[in-house]
Design a protein around this motif. Structure first.
Motif, PDB file in Angstrom:
ATOM      1  N   LEU A 181       0.830  -1.205   0.000  1.00 43.65           N
ATOM      2  CA  LEU A 181       0.000   0.000   0.000  1.00 43.65           C
ATOM      3  C   LEU A 181       0.868   1.259   0.000  1.00 43.65           C
ATOM      4  N   TRP A 182       2.000   1.198   0.689  1.00 43.90           N
ATOM      5  CA  TRP A 182       2.910   2.349   0.723  1.00 43.90           C
ATOM      6  C   TRP A 182       3.468   2.629  -0.669  1.00 43.90           C
TER       7      TRP A 182
ATOM      8  N   PHE B 208       1.404   9.309   3.294  1.00 43.11           N
ATOM      9  CA  PHE B 208       1.038   8.754   1.996  1.00 43.11           C
ATOM     10  C   PHE B 208      -0.471   8.670   1.775  1.00 43.11           C
ATOM     11  N   LEU B 209      -1.295   8.986   2.769  1.00 40.68           N
ATOM     12  CA  LEU B 209      -2.743   8.962   2.572  1.00 40.68           C
ATOM     13  C   LEU B 209      -3.315  10.340   2.283  1.00 40.68           C
ATOM     14  N   ALA B 210      -2.622  11.375   2.698  1.00 40.33           N
ATOM     15  CA  ALA B 210      -3.107  12.743   2.487  1.00 40.33           C
ATOM     16  C   ALA B 210      -2.702  13.232   1.097  1.00 40.33           C
TER      17      ALA B 210
ATOM     18  N   TYR C 296      -2.237  14.377  -4.939  1.00 42.65           N
ATOM     19  CA  TYR C 296      -2.134  13.188  -5.780  1.00 42.65           C
ATOM     20  C   TYR C 296      -1.914  13.609  -7.232  1.00 42.65           C
TER      21      TYR C 296
ATOM     22  N   LYS D  89       2.060  10.279  -5.848  1.00 43.20           N
ATOM     23  CA  LYS D  89       2.512  11.521  -5.236  1.00 43.20           C
ATOM     24  C   LYS D  89       3.449  12.283  -6.179  1.00 43.20           C
TER      25      LYS D  89
ATOM     26  N   ALA E  22       0.627   4.086  -2.844  1.00 41.63           N
ATOM     27  CA  ALA E  22       0.307   5.474  -2.500  1.00 41.63           C
ATOM     28  C   ALA E  22       1.385   6.429  -2.990  1.00 41.63           C
TER      29      ALA E  22
END
Length: 278
Positions: free
Chosen positions: A30-31, A50-52, A55, A38, A34
């Protein structure tokens, strides 16, 4: 405490433990996924958020704009398909021979094939390279695919699966004057579909992800496989393009193999269960 209630709590604890292990295993994937979305200039300052947002799809567009990426993708697909089909054919014939046919030296020959599982592929790169160079197979699809046809694991898997099939089916066909080859192709081989699918998945994934042999045998950019080609772009542009571009390359190279596995995964359990029978 009620035994059923105790068993229920135990099952919940086991499930919770397996869930935690699954999350720990999937977290790096997942890392990578994500970070591939970026912007590279953002990743120069942060790699832990990495979730915020923000994108972007720029990293994937950069891959698609690489001049030969689709040629590399085609090379990888062609080599993986050729090697998979070849391994399925040879392993099925060899497995049937070891499981059903009696001939002098059968046990010794099977032991020799199994010994091949203990030989690292890297240890034979030099003689293989010299052999294929003498045959003028360097920078060819045949040179990329042929070494993988020697598959001891495939022979073992198919041998065990053929042994699990009742011999009565073949005996009935042979009594009806069917030849050994007709019995094999018409009756026995269709019953091995789960094992064929499993072996095909393992072979395709191993060939698709292979980097060392294409690095040795493919020296022209137009004959690179996807792993070899993407690695060459990392060597040239990794520092300037950034971490997001590298993560996008990893995701791009892994997607076809992931889709293949998801499509055939239901056959894996059936095949493994079949090899456990005697």
């Amino acid at each position: 405490m009620n035994p059923l209630l105790r068993r229920g709590w135990f099952d919940r604890l086991v499930m919770a433990g397996l869930t935690l292990l699954a999350l720990a295993w999937i977290a790096p994937l997942l890392w990578v996924l994500a970070l591939s979305f970026k912007p590279n200039e953002f990743l120069l300052r942060h790699t832990d958020v990495f979730l915020a947002p923000p994108y972007t799809l720029a990293n994937y567009l950069d891959i698609l704009q690489t001049s030969q990426v689709f040629r590399w993708l085609g090379n990888s697909a062609a080599v993986a398909l050729l090697q998979t089909v070849g391994v399925l054919i040879l392993s099925s014939l060899a497995g049937y021979g070891f499981a059903r046919c009696e001939f002098p030296g059968r046990r010794a020959l099977f032991a020799l094939v199994m010994f091949g599982l203990a030989v690292p592929a890297q240890s034979v790169f030099i003689p293989l390279h010299r052999l294929f160079s003498d045959w003028n197979l360097q920078n060819t699809l045949a040179g990329l695919a042929l070494p993988g046809l020697a598959a001891p694991f495939g022979v073992y898997l198919m041998t065990q699966y053929f042994k699990a099939i009742p011999t009565e089916l073949e005996e009935a066909a042979l009594l009806d004057n069917a030849s050994r080859f007709k019995t094999f192709f018409s009756i026995v081989l269709p019953l091995t579909l789960p094992a064929q699918a499993t072996l095909g998945i393992f072979t395709f994934l191993a060939c698709w992800n292979d980097y060392l042999w294409p690095l040795v045998i493919a020296t022209k950019p137009e004959m690179y496989t996807l792993t070899r080609g993407l690695a060459s772009t990392q060597t040239n542009f990794a520092q300037s393009e950034g971490l997001g571009f590298l993560m996008a390359q990893a995701v791009f190279a892994g997607l076809p193999a992931l889709m293949l596995y998801l499509f055939f995964q239901r056959h894996l359990v059936t095949a493994v269960a079949g090899t456990g029978k005697s």
